[in-house]
Enzyme design. Structure first.
Site, PDB file in Angstrom:
ATOM      1  N   SER A 190       3.643  -2.359  10.356  1.00 38.18           N
ATOM      2  CA  SER A 190       5.009  -2.250  10.442  1.00 38.18           C
ATOM      3  C   SER A 190       5.413  -3.423  10.068  1.00 38.18           C
ATOM      4  CB  SER A 190       5.331  -1.623  11.780  1.00 38.18           C
ATOM      5  OG  SER A 190       4.794  -0.266  12.008  1.00 38.18           O
ATOM      6  N   GLY A 197       2.756  -1.021   4.342  1.00 38.49           N
ATOM      7  CA  GLY A 197       2.758   0.393   3.738  1.00 38.49           C
ATOM      8  C   GLY A 197       4.498   0.689   3.609  1.00 38.49           C
ATOM      9  N   GLY A 198       4.915   1.366   4.296  1.00 39.48           N
ATOM     10  CA  GLY A 198       6.436   1.898   4.383  1.00 39.48           C
ATOM     11  C   GLY A 198       7.308   0.875   3.619  1.00 39.48           C
ATOM     12  N   ASN A 204       0.952  -1.211  -0.207  1.00 42.24           N
ATOM     13  CA  ASN A 204       0.079  -0.026  -0.072  1.00 42.24           C
ATOM     14  C   ASN A 204       0.896   1.360   0.090  1.00 42.24           C
ATOM     15  OD1 ASN A 204      -1.812   2.193   0.396  1.00 42.24           O
ATOM     16  ND2 ASN A 204      -2.575   1.386   2.304  1.00 42.24           N
ATOM     17  N   TRP A 205       1.022   1.879  -1.182  1.00 46.08           N
ATOM     18  CA  TRP A 205       1.904   3.004  -1.184  1.00 46.08           C
ATOM     19  C   TRP A 205       1.559   4.488  -0.478  1.00 46.08           C
ATOM     20  CZ3 TRP A 205       4.149   3.198  -6.875  1.00 46.08           C
ATOM     21  CH2 TRP A 205       5.055   2.007  -7.222  1.00 46.08           C
ATOM     22  N   LYS A 206       0.138   4.256  -0.179  1.00 50.45           N
ATOM     23  CA  LYS A 206      -0.373   5.366   0.343  1.00 50.45           C
ATOM     24  C   LYS A 206      -0.231   6.706  -0.485  1.00 50.45           C
ATOM     25  CE  LYS A 206      -0.301   3.309   4.764  1.00 50.45           C
ATOM     26  NZ  LYS A 206      -0.084   3.059   6.023  1.00 50.45           N
ATOM     27  N   GLU A 254      -5.502  -4.837  10.624  1.00 53.51           N
ATOM     28  CA  GLU A 254      -4.340  -3.893  10.526  1.00 53.51           C
ATOM     29  C   GLU A 254      -4.597  -3.290  11.856  1.00 53.51           C
ATOM     30  OE1 GLU A 254      -2.602  -2.683   6.717  1.00 53.51           O
ATOM     31  OE2 GLU A 254      -3.995  -1.344   7.194  1.00 53.51           O
TER      32      GLU A 254
END
Ligand code: 13P
Length: 257
Positions: free
Chosen positions: A218, A239-240, A13-15, A172
């Site tokens: 995370s 994500g990150g 998920n690149w946001k 999540e």
């Protein structure tokens, strides 16, 4: 082991990060690092709307799928600034993340809206990745199981079993998102098992056994192995650590177990 009955999915998920102009390099790097990953998992990148065409072209006919991070609950019409499920499907997007905690918290999406989005996505042939998870306060007061059960049930309200086959659920915990505070594998496993029980109560044991449940919060190349080894965790929503092809590839590799 029941895991053989379900698909492992590693979704990034690149946001609101990265640029269309950088997607080709990202895709080339990723595909070089994980040329055969379709034999053990489905790799997905969920990118900002405006990057979807570039991502689809960069990943071409490869085994990496492209998804969106949101969509309108409405089919079409006077909804300035919104993007419809039909438009996403028409582009070639396969997945759509729905009910992410950032959509719930920052943009005020209710369970009712999320349910409508799930219905609309399914009607238009998209595969929803439905996110649920508790805040730190909700965890501390001990209502995690009830809360995620409620979120799953309301997201799936009036979704029949045939349509549900296309749904993936992502657990999540909000306190774990972007904080570096990953849930322990045991805690993540426990809540994913609760979610699987809810699916069983709605659709029966066979469907519960066949449903992919992802963990997000995370997850990175260091902790993915242990999280993905849990019996009820069938993949990750990342994500990150999905923003760089090499760390995302390492997580995809960790799913080979
Ligand atoms: P992080 O992996 O950055 O914690 O984000 C998780 C997430 O929200 C994926 O949807």
């Amino acid at each position: 082991m029941d895991k053989q009955y379900r698909k492992t999915i590693i979704a990034g998920n690149w946001k609101m990060n990265l640029l269309a102009s950088g997607v080709k390099d990202y895709a080339d790097d990723l595909l070089t690092m994980i040329p055969n990953s379709s034999s053990w998992c489905e790799a997905v990148v969920c990118v900002p709307f405006v990057i979807i065409p570039a991502a689809l072209s960069a990943f071409g006919n490869s085994h990496v799928s492209v998804g969106a991070q949101n969509m309108s609950q409405h089919e079409s019409g006077a909804f300035t600034g919104e993007v419809s499920a039909l438009q996403l499907n028409d582009l070639g997007a396969k997945y759509v993340i729905l009910g992410h905690s950032e959509r719930r918290e920052v943009f005020g999406e209710t369970d009712d809206i999320i349910n409508k989005k799930v219905q609309t996505a399914l009607q238009q042939g998209l595969s929803p990745i439905v996110c649920v998870g508790e805040s730190l306060l909700q965890r501390e007061i001990g209502i995690t199981d009830e809360l995620v059960s409620y979120q799953v049930k309301s997201a799936l309200y009036e979704i029949d079993a045939k349509d549900f086959e296309k749904v993936t659920i992502a657990y999540e915990p909000i306190w774990a998102i972007g904080t570096g505070m990953t849930a322990t594998p045991e805690d993540a496993q426990k809540t994913c098992a609760v979610i699987r029980n809810v699916v069983g109560s709605l659709y029966g044991a066979d469907m519960a056994r066949a449903t992919s449940i992802l963990y997000g919060g995370s997850m990175n190349d260091k902790n993915a192995n242990e999280l993905l080894a849990q019996v009820d965790i069938d993949g990750g929503l990342i994500g990150g650590a999905s923003l760089k092809a090499d760390t995302f590839a390492a997580i995809i590799d960790a799913a080979k177990q």
